[in-house]
Design a protein around this motif. Structure first.
Motif, short mmCIF file in Angstrom:
data_model
loop_
_atom_site.label_atom_id
_atom_site.label_comp_id
_atom_site.label_asym_id
_atom_site.label_seq_id
_atom_site.Cartn_x
_atom_site.Cartn_y
_atom_site.Cartn_z
N ALA A 68 0.82 -1.22 0.00
CA ALA A 68 0.00 0.00 0.00
C ALA A 68 0.85 1.27 0.00
O ALA A 68 0.31 2.38 0.03
CB ALA A 68 -0.93 0.00 1.22
N GLY A 69 2.18 1.12 -0.01
CA GLY A 69 3.05 2.30 -0.13
C GLY A 69 3.39 2.96 1.19
O GLY A 69 3.75 4.15 1.23
N ALA A 70 3.31 2.20 2.29
CA ALA A 70 3.56 2.81 3.61
C ALA A 70 5.03 3.16 3.84
O ALA A 70 5.33 4.11 4.56
CB ALA A 70 3.09 1.85 4.70
N ILE A 71 5.94 2.40 3.24
CA ILE A 71 7.35 2.50 3.68
C ILE A 71 7.98 3.87 3.36
O ILE A 71 8.59 4.47 4.25
CB ILE A 71 8.17 1.31 3.13
CG1 ILE A 71 7.71 0.03 3.86
CG2 ILE A 71 9.67 1.52 3.31
CD1 ILE A 71 8.26 -1.26 3.34
N PRO A 72 7.82 4.43 2.15
CA PRO A 72 8.39 5.78 1.93
C PRO A 72 7.83 6.82 2.91
O PRO A 72 8.58 7.68 3.39
CB PRO A 72 7.98 6.10 0.48
CG PRO A 72 7.81 4.76 -0.16
CD PRO A 72 7.26 3.87 0.91
N ALA A 73 6.53 6.71 3.22
CA ALA A 73 5.92 7.67 4.15
C ALA A 73 6.45 7.47 5.57
O ALA A 73 6.63 8.44 6.32
CB ALA A 73 4.39 7.53 4.13
N LEU A 74 6.72 6.24 5.94
CA LEU A 74 7.31 5.98 7.26
C LEU A 74 8.74 6.53 7.34
O LEU A 74 9.15 7.05 8.38
CB LEU A 74 7.32 4.47 7.55
CG LEU A 74 5.97 3.84 7.89
CD1 LEU A 74 6.06 2.32 7.84
CD2 LEU A 74 5.47 4.29 9.27
N ILE A 75 9.47 6.43 6.23
CA ILE A 75 10.84 6.97 6.21
C ILE A 75 10.81 8.50 6.35
O ILE A 75 11.62 9.09 7.07
CB ILE A 75 11.58 6.54 4.92
CG1 ILE A 75 11.78 5.02 4.92
CG2 ILE A 75 12.93 7.25 4.79
CD1 ILE A 75 12.28 4.44 3.60
N THR A 76 9.84 9.13 5.69
CA THR A 76 9.69 10.59 5.84
C THR A 76 9.42 10.96 7.29
O THR A 76 10.02 11.90 7.84
CB THR A 76 8.53 11.10 4.94
OG1 THR A 76 8.81 10.73 3.59
CG2 THR A 76 8.39 12.61 5.01
N LEU A 77 8.54 10.19 7.94
CA LEU A 77 8.23 10.45 9.36
C LEU A 77 9.46 10.19 10.24
O LEU A 77 9.69 10.92 11.22
CB LEU A 77 7.06 9.56 9.80
CG LEU A 77 6.55 9.78 11.24
CD1 LEU A 77 6.06 11.20 11.44
CD2 LEU A 77 5.43 8.78 11.57
N LEU A 78 10.24 9.20 9.88
CA LEU A 78 11.47 8.90 10.62
C LEU A 78 12.42 10.10 10.60
O LEU A 78 13.17 10.33 11.54
CB LEU A 78 12.16 7.68 9.99
CG LEU A 78 13.40 7.12 10.67
CD1 LEU A 78 13.07 6.53 12.05
CD2 LEU A 78 14.06 6.05 9.80
N CYS A 79 12.37 10.87 9.53
CA CYS A 79 13.22 12.07 9.40
C CYS A 79 12.59 13.31 10.04
O CYS A 79 13.30 14.17 10.54
CB CYS A 79 13.50 12.36 7.93
SG CYS A 79 14.38 11.03 7.09
N GLU A 80 11.27 13.41 10.00
CA GLU A 80 10.59 14.67 10.36
C GLU A 80 9.85 14.65 11.69
O GLU A 80 9.49 15.70 12.21
CB GLU A 80 9.54 15.02 9.28
CG GLU A 80 10.08 15.25 7.91
CD GLU A 80 8.97 15.47 6.87
OE1 GLU A 80 9.33 15.76 5.73
OE2 GLU A 80 7.78 15.37 7.21
N GLY A 81 9.58 13.47 12.23
CA GLY A 81 8.66 13.35 13.36
C GLY A 81 9.23 13.87 14.68
O GLY A 81 10.41 14.20 14.78
N THR A 82 8.36 13.93 15.68
CA THR A 82 8.80 14.17 17.06
C THR A 82 9.57 12.93 17.51
O THR A 82 9.53 11.90 16.83
CB THR A 82 7.58 14.35 17.98
OG1 THR A 82 6.87 13.11 18.03
CG2 THR A 82 6.64 15.46 17.48
N PRO A 83 10.26 12.99 18.65
CA PRO A 83 10.94 11.77 19.13
C PRO A 83 10.02 10.55 19.18
O PRO A 83 10.40 9.46 18.78
CB PRO A 83 11.44 12.18 20.52
CG PRO A 83 11.69 13.66 20.39
CD PRO A 83 10.60 14.17 19.48
N ARG A 84 8.78 10.75 19.66
CA ARG A 84 7.84 9.62 19.71
C ARG A 84 7.49 9.14 18.30
O ARG A 84 7.42 7.94 18.03
CB ARG A 84 6.55 10.03 20.45
CG ARG A 84 5.53 8.89 20.54
CD ARG A 84 4.23 9.34 21.20
NE ARG A 84 3.41 10.14 20.30
CZ ARG A 84 2.53 9.64 19.43
NH1 ARG A 84 2.39 8.33 19.29
NH2 ARG A 84 1.80 10.43 18.67
#
Length: 231
Positions: A68-84
């Motif tokens: 479903a294409g989750a992995i690129p979006a998870l990588i973006t969050l890994l770079c941009e997200g809060t610590p949690r």
């Protein structure tokens, strides 16, 4: 946006119960959760990542979530997200990458560069997660190549020297994967003093760490034998 946050948080809370996981997936929720992960508010994205982690405990869901294409979006969050958010993204990527097909997806989406950045940032609190994912990706040919190109040897040797037991084990696993296919990485490990750290690990590490350290030491000994023969 606020209602979307509540909805994805409700799905997260429901997904924690094992018997609800199938119901959520059968309702066609995965593409919608991935859409929130890509386009929602930061809180919604982070809870979407946590929901995908929760659903990915079931093996067939790992396949569906990757497709479903989750992995690129998870990588973006890994770079941009809060610590949690970073931790939720990392645990989801780790879980998804247990499925072989998702390892290739993660490598193609550029996961190795942010993982190396997190690994080198000792104060960032993400070294454990970065190493755990790298250790899984290193078992895949494309993962091995991408990690090898990211100049990982100095930081891996440093973690083997000074890291926690689990991190030393994962570093040794990555180093072993790289050194078996690339003589230059093996040579560089030797030049950076890996031997001493590996000897110590082979005596005091976890069972898996002892095995990996012993395997790498055997390879390093072969270099010495080769050098002696050549002289």
């Amino acid at each position: 946006p606020r209602t979307q946050e509540h909805a994805v948080t409700a799905l997260l809370n429901l997904s924690i119960n094992e018997s609800n996981k199938g119901t959520i997936v059968n309702a066609g929720a995965i593409p919608d959760i991935v859409d929130v992960l890509k386009n929602g508010s930061m809180e919604a994205r982070e809870n979407a990542a946590a929901t995908l982690f929760s659903l990915s405990v079931i093996d067939e869901n790992k396949v569906a979530i990757g497709a479903a294409g989750a992995i690129p979006a998870l990588i973006t969050l890994l770079c941009e997200g809060t610590p949690r958010g970073k931790k939720d993204a990392a645990t989801a990527i780790f879980n998804l990458s247990i499925y072989q097909g998702n390892k290739a997806r993660a490598v193609k989406a550029g996961i190795v560069t942010p993982l190396m950045r997190l690994l080198k940032d000792a104060g960032g609190g993400m070294v454990d997660e970065a190493l755990a994912i790298l250790a899984i990706l290193a078992s895949h040919p494309e993962g091995k190549t991408a990690i090898g190109q990211a100049e990982p040897i100095p930081v891996l040797v440093e973690v083997i020297r000074t890291g926690s037991p689990r991190n030393r084990e994962n570093s040794a696993a990555v180093l072993w994967s790289l050194c078996t296919v690339d003589f230059e990485q093996l040579k560089l490990s030797k030049e950076l003093g890996a031997e001493e750290a590996l000897k110590e690990l082979s005596e005091n590490g976890t069972d898996r760490a002892k095995r990996k350290a012993g395997n790498i030491l055997e390879l390093l000994n072969q270099i010495e034998v080769g050098a002696t023969v050549n002289t």
